[in-house]
Design an enzyme around this catalytic site. Sequence first.
Site, PDB file in Angstrom:
ATOM      1  N   ASP A   1       0.858  -1.180   0.000  1.00 56.68           N
ATOM      2  CA  ASP A   1       0.000   0.000   0.000  1.00 56.68           C
ATOM      3  C   ASP A   1       0.895   1.232   0.000  1.00 56.68           C
ATOM      4  OD1 ASP A   1      -1.640   2.170   0.703  1.00 56.68           O
ATOM      5  OD2 ASP A   1      -2.971   0.890   1.869  1.00 56.68           O
ATOM      6  N   ILE A   2       0.697   2.099  -0.937  1.00 53.43           N
ATOM      7  CA  ILE A   2       1.595   3.255  -1.065  1.00 53.43           C
ATOM      8  C   ILE A   2       1.561   4.147   0.173  1.00 53.43           C
ATOM      9  CG2 ILE A   2      -0.036   4.801  -2.263  1.00 53.43           C
ATOM     10  CD1 ILE A   2       2.498   5.454  -4.094  1.00 53.43           C
TER      11      ILE A   2
ATOM     12  N   ASP B   1      -5.689   7.953  -4.670  1.00 55.01           N
ATOM     13  CA  ASP B   1      -6.081   9.288  -4.195  1.00 55.01           C
ATOM     14  C   ASP B   1      -6.933   9.169  -2.922  1.00 55.01           C
ATOM     15  OD1 ASP B   1      -6.313  12.032  -4.312  1.00 55.01           O
ATOM     16  OD2 ASP B   1      -7.730  12.069  -5.983  1.00 55.01           O
TER      17      ASP B   1
END
Length: 167
Positions: free
Chosen positions: A10-11, A34
């Site tokens: 997960d960024i 986003d």
Amino acid sequence: MPAPTAVRGDITAQRVDAVVNAANRAMRGGGGVDGAIHRMGGPAILDDCIARFPQGLATGDAGWTTAGALPARWVIHVVGPNHAAGERDRALLVSCYRRALEVADRLGARSIAFPLISAGIYGWPKPDAVDAAVATIAAADTAVTDARIVAFDEATFDLVAERIARL
Ligand code: AR6
């Protein structure tokens, strides 16, 4: 710069100076990466988007805000072309990676985590999105020394790792 590295995960959890957000022109949040970045980073990110980018951002461009509560220091927002809506100019996708690295250099960021821009909701064909990411980052003239491409799922991670191996 050195070759980018492939990371699965997960960024929003990346411990880097800057994480890149796959935003839209309005810069007021959305789904995918986003949504995750705004959710995990908290309202400070949206506040900064509104204050610093009252008109939003053009497709292919990049701009930074605080990273709020994320482990990163900055979020570098980019707007990829919306392939699903007929935006097919690949130069705009390449521009997102180049411009994000220019912004990183201006900030003095040395580590950065990219998502696969346009490859989700915007529908850019995955193999070409991977090629644009890996080739553009690898060719960039930048002071960034740690550039990661963060893949959410195993199949995408494998595509990124295979493309990096061919550099
Ligand atoms: N960490 C890493 N990768 C992720 C994550 C995550 N948390 N979530 C999704 N991905 P997308 P786009 C992957 O849709 O195509 C928003 O509504 C995902 O599987 O986030 O540029 C914006 O507001 C895919 O491979 O970005 C815009 O309106 C990649 O990240 C629009 O979506 C990018 O998927 C932008 O669409």
